[in-house]
Design an enzyme around this catalytic site. Structure first.
Site, PDB file in Angstrom:
ATOM      1  N   LYS A   1       0.860  -1.189   0.000  1.00  0.00           N
ATOM      2  CA  LYS A   1       0.000   0.000   0.000  1.00  0.00           C
ATOM      3  C   LYS A   1       0.894   1.235   0.000  1.00  0.00           C
ATOM      4  CE  LYS A   1      -4.336   1.093   2.380  1.00  0.00           C
ATOM      5  NZ  LYS A   1      -5.039   0.880   3.660  1.00  0.00           N
TER       6      LYS A   1
HETATM    7  O1  G3P Z   1      -7.622   1.873   5.414  1.00  0.00           O
HETATM    8  C1  G3P Z   1      -7.991   3.135   4.956  1.00  0.00           C
HETATM    9  C2  G3P Z   1      -9.367   3.602   5.376  1.00  0.00           C
HETATM   10  O2  G3P Z   1     -10.304   2.592   5.264  1.00  0.00           O
HETATM   11  C3  G3P Z   1      -9.465   4.432   6.609  1.00  0.00           C
HETATM   12  O3  G3P Z   1     -10.784   4.587   7.082  1.00  0.00           O
HETATM   13  O4  G3P Z   1     -12.430   5.328   8.768  1.00  0.00           O
HETATM   14  O5  G3P Z   1     -10.012   5.942   9.057  1.00  0.00           O
HETATM   15  O6  G3P Z   1     -11.396   7.020   7.300  1.00  0.00           O
HETATM   16  P1  G3P Z   1     -11.160   5.785   8.107  1.00  0.00           P
END
Ligand code: G3P
Length: 217
Positions: A87
């Protein structure tokens, strides 16, 4: 549409995997820290355990931001298991690194994507996945699902092979909307996946079926 779980929690990964509908896992530095996974040895061991638990791609994020360091770190991550997808953040050195990884047979997931232009760059660099963060877009008063539709349209017109991985999913409705908008993958918290199960009429209907069956015995 594939279902990935967005967590570094082994308990949650196992619970989702036991449902039989899990296609992969995504993690990020915040999720790893939340589970208390720190240091190269612990991180490597954790990714290996995830890969041995789930039969599907597992995204492992680099912490470097310069080309040479991203390459070195990504190579190490990719060597952990054949299902690791590196990633890489959507930054200038990240794009350059993703192209290098593509040319050298290492699959990437381009993360921190918030616009169609960034998604085009990720596809040009040959990323296996592009991760638009739809919940964070909603948080900033834009429409995250709308971005998924836009990227899906562009990728179809242009014939890009990069898979659209809707990330930063906050609800079960997000999953349904992303499926409608043409996402190839949704990476979700466990609660959002389990939320798809719920409907009050299912519970009422099942209770009645069971009661009627018992009464007729
Ligand atoms: O892994 C990346 C993403 O899914 C992060 O989610 O909820 O921290 O915006 P969030």
């Amino acid at each position: 549409m594939k279902f990935f779980i967005d967590t570094a929690s082994l308990a949650q990964i196992k619970e989702a995997n036991d449902l039989g509908i899990l296609d992969g896992v995504t993690t990020n530095p915040t999720l790893m820290a939340k589970e208390g996974i720190r240091g190269e040895e612990a991180v490597t061991k954790h990714y290996r355990t995830i890969c041995e638990t789930v039969n599907g791609d597992t995204s492992a994020e680099v912490l470097s931001t310069s080309f040479d360091e991203i390459i070195a770190e990504g190579k190490k991550l990719a060597a952990i298991h054949k299902n690791i997808v590196v990633k890489v953040p959507m930054i200038k050195d990240g794009v350059k690194a993703m192209k290098w990884f593509t040319d050298n047979g290492i699959r990437t997931n381009c993360t921190l994507v918030f616009s169609a232009g960034q998604a085009i760059l990720a596809a040009k660099a040959g990323a296996a996945y592009v991760s638009p963060f739809i919940g964070r877009i909603d948080d900033s008063n834009w429409d995250g699902v709308e971005l998924i539709s836009q990227i899906a349209e562009i990728y179809t017109i242009q014939g890009f092979q990069t898979e659209i991985l809707a990330a930063s999913i906050r609800s079960s409705l997000h999953i349904v909307k992303c499926a409608e908008a043409g996402a190839d993958v949704c990476t979700c918290p466990l609660e959002a996946i389990l939320g798809l199960l719920k409907h009050p009429l299912t519970d009422i209907g099942l209770a009645k079926f069971l009661a009627d069956a018992k009464a007729s015995k």
